[in-house]
Design a protein around this motif. Sequence first.
Motif: not given
Length: 383
Positions: A315-316, A336-340, A342-350
Amino acid sequence: MSKPRIAIVGAGLGGIAAALLLRQEGFDSVLYEQAPAFARLGAGIHVGPNVMKVMRRIGLEPAMEAMGSHPDAWISRNWDDAAVLSRIPFGDYARRTYGASYLTVHRGDFHKLLADTVPAGGIRYDKRLIGLEERDRDVLLRFEDGTSVEADIVIGADGVNSVMREHMLGTELPRYTGYVGHRAVFPASALAKYDFSFDQCVKWWSEDRHMMVYYVTERQDEYYYVTGVPQAEWDMSKAWVQSSQEEMYEAFAGYHPMVQSLIDACSDITKWPLLERDPLPLWSRGRMVMLGDACHPMKPHMAQGAAMAIEDAAMLARCFKAVGAEDYETAFALYRANRIERASRVQKVSHDNTWLRTNEDPAWVFGYDVFEVPLVEPVRAAA
């Protein structure tokens, strides 16, 4: 700044992917890695269809296909009676449904494949970053060996203990989660004496611990396990320590005999702390930007930590292409707008450690294509 000097701190999977993807868009970079040399560390890694689409763009999909094991499914089993809790199909189903294969590979083999693709001189080893100086027109990077370099843009891909993150946000140790992971890679031939049909990719679950097991080579001649086990304390001065079969037998007492045989088959076991951080308030500042564990470290319980770093890298590079290097601050905001989310959701499920324990639909992870998702604009601050 049509040809910016780009320095990437950290030559892990995310950092190297960033270098290769930026090069495809016409941007050269140099990777600075603190390790003195490449080493085939004893760990496995899942490479889902979302990552294989990035490997396809880099040109490494065929090599990955030839390298990795192709499990038919992810199977979740109950800890004591081996009852199947879920079966998530891969194989041809993954290719048809998600657009690429699902592989399990040796992390070191994957890393070497990427590293060998970097042009000569593109990785500088034994370069431990100790300081950054932001100046009007560039950033000065200082290394432990007394050398320094100037860069127009600096990408921090330096992991959970990121020097870049520390420079941007201050000193703060990552949070120990109260869990450790044991790792072991061993010849699959060591299992021949046991009267079991071992799964290609399986996770054994009880209420407070688990063991993930899979092959790491196409020949299926190496088997790997990694655990999540509660441990009250960890000495944060140590990245990892040796473990033992005795410790493993104690941690997995009462588990199914198939798990006991895995412990019996290998005596070389390491133990690692599982670390994380809360979502960071910023991912970039000025000419500096972070990706992967530097800005969203997570527990490994979705097998998506490296995947998120590689997606970040893609994405970068996509945002640099869209905006141009001259307007790096807009490119960073777009990234950041296009990653935050998804990354946060994966972080939470993990963090919750619920991934694929039941027969859920994983399409939101595996069906994702970082090159095809529509870009969303950053939220602009009110005037």
